[in-house]
Design an enzyme around this catalytic site. Structure first.
Site, PDB file in Angstrom:
ATOM      1  N   SER A   1     105.611  67.516  30.147  1.00  0.00           N
ATOM      2  CA  SER A   1     105.729  68.285  28.906  1.00  0.00           C
ATOM      3  C   SER A   1     107.028  67.892  28.203  1.00  0.00           C
ATOM      4  CB  SER A   1     105.734  69.783  29.210  1.00  0.00           C
ATOM      5  OG  SER A   1     104.516  70.165  29.820  1.00  0.00           O
TER       6      SER A   1
ATOM      7  N   ARG B   1     113.791  76.884  32.363  1.00  0.00           N
ATOM      8  CA  ARG B   1     114.050  75.446  32.314  1.00  0.00           C
ATOM      9  C   ARG B   1     115.527  75.152  32.073  1.00  0.00           C
ATOM     10  NH1 ARG B   1     110.116  76.512  34.037  1.00  0.00           N
ATOM     11  NH2 ARG B   1     108.003  75.831  33.582  1.00  0.00           N
TER      12      ARG B   1
ATOM     13  N   GLU C   1     112.425  68.848  26.432  1.00  0.00           N
ATOM     14  CA  GLU C   1     112.706  69.167  27.831  1.00  0.00           C
ATOM     15  C   GLU C   1     113.429  68.036  28.556  1.00  0.00           C
ATOM     16  OE1 GLU C   1     110.260  70.726  31.762  1.00  0.00           O
ATOM     17  OE2 GLU C   1     109.484  71.127  29.765  1.00  0.00           O
TER      18      GLU C   1
END
Length: 344
Positions: free
Chosen positions: A242, A164, A338
């Protein structure tokens, strides 16, 4: 280019938070995108680029400059031996692209179905889900280098992909993504299924393949069941997906009972594990449907934080801070958000 001065960030983001925009510029071609960025930089106006708005916590104060809404479109196909390359404009909706690849019998991104947002954002975040991530597919990213004032092409070795993460994310604002080139494999069968939940839904073993369309349908079903397919009529989809990444820790720091997966080795060569952030959040006291005022966890997935109409970014980030503190106190693990929290 279209210009507006009556827009709000809340109306352009899936979390539905954010204040007024001083100047909104909507671009539909690559040249318009570069021109809009150059105009803002040349005039010294603060610049915010916005695609699908699905991975952004926008500021309540709004944006005191230019917001460039990237609506560029286009998919150019090049057949290259055993692979097919697709050069995709940054504003192309990601799930529309995945649907095209499945329809054309191109394997590689079928498990990334249902992810909201635009294609240009995917290499920044190194988007991944259900055992696939874009780092395995990207062969080039066309960017505008704002400091040098020129367009460049960055290869995978220059993009610094990690879980990520990427060089583009680590250097926010330095480059504007114009287009992304992916290499896919002509096949009616998927890449090997690498995620247990998906394998179970498909009725196959891990490492086996399945028809592309079946994988896409299964992933969309799983994501809808978690409220993670954008739908204005679904309150659980008022989220950024998320909200926390799965933490990567040394094997010795594993949390008893927490699902985990091998995550390679760290800089010191020691083995690492990826822990389930959803499990940590739930077992720290923030299970599905936990609400504090107008924000909280989704009723269908503890890892998605959702907002109600009228909620603010301040409320959301305060709640996220409570979750982080509770997980750290209970398990000694620090969760990392995130989505990008934008600041003027």
């Amino acid at each position: 280019m279209q210009e507006r001065r009556d827009a709000r960030l809340a109306d352009l983001t899936t979390l539905g938070v954010g204040g007024p925009i001083e100047r909104l510029v909507e671009v539909t071609t690559r040249d318009e995108l570069v021109t809009a960025v150059r105009d803002a930089d040349g005039a010294g106006r603060p610049l915010l680029l916005l695609g699908g708005g699905s991975n952004v916590v926008a500021p309540d104060a709004g944006w005191p400059g230019d917001v460039v809404l990237v609506r560029t479109r286009g998919i150019a196909r090049r057949d290259a031996g055993d692979a097919v390359q697709l050069e995709v404009e940054a504003g192309e909706p990601w799930d529309d692209l995945v649907a095209v690849t499945v329809a054309q019998g191109l394997a590689g991104m079928e498990a990334l179905s249902g992810i909201p947002g635009s294609t240009g954002a995917t290499p920044v975040q190194n988007v991944g889900a259900y055992g696939q991530e874009v780092a395995a597919l990207v062969t080039a990213v066309q960017v505008y280098d704002r400091a040098a004032g020129v367009e460049r092409t960055l290869g995978p070795e220059e993009l610094g992909f990690a879980y990520r993460d990427s060089r583009l994310k680590q250097q926010p604002g330095a480059h504007v993504v114009l287009a992304v080139t992916f290499a896919l494999r002509p096949s009616e069968q998927s890449s090997p299924v690498g995620y247990a939940e998906l394998a179970k839904a498909l009725g196959v073993e891990l490492g086996e393949t399945a028809p592309l369309a079946a994988v896409r349908d299964a992933v969309l079903g799983l994501r809808r069941g978690k409220g993670m397919v954008w739908d204005p009529a679904d309150p659980d989809s008022r989220s950024a997906g998320s909200f926390f990444t799965n933490p990567v820790v040394p094997v010795g720091a594993a949390v008893e009972g927490c699902p985990s997966w091998p995550a390679g080795t760290g800089a010191d060569g020691a083995a690492q594990l990826k822990l389930s952030a959803a499990w940590l959040v739930q077992h720290a006291g923030f299970g599905r449907g936990t609400r504090v005022g107008r924000v909280g966890t989704s009723s269908r997935h503890s890892l998605a934080l959702t907002t109600e109409p009228g909620a603010t970014a301040a409320e959301l980030m305060a709640f996220a801070g409570q979750v982080v503190a509770a997980v750290r106190e209970r398990f000694g693990v620090t969760l990392v958000p995130e989505p990008t929290a934008v600041r003027p």
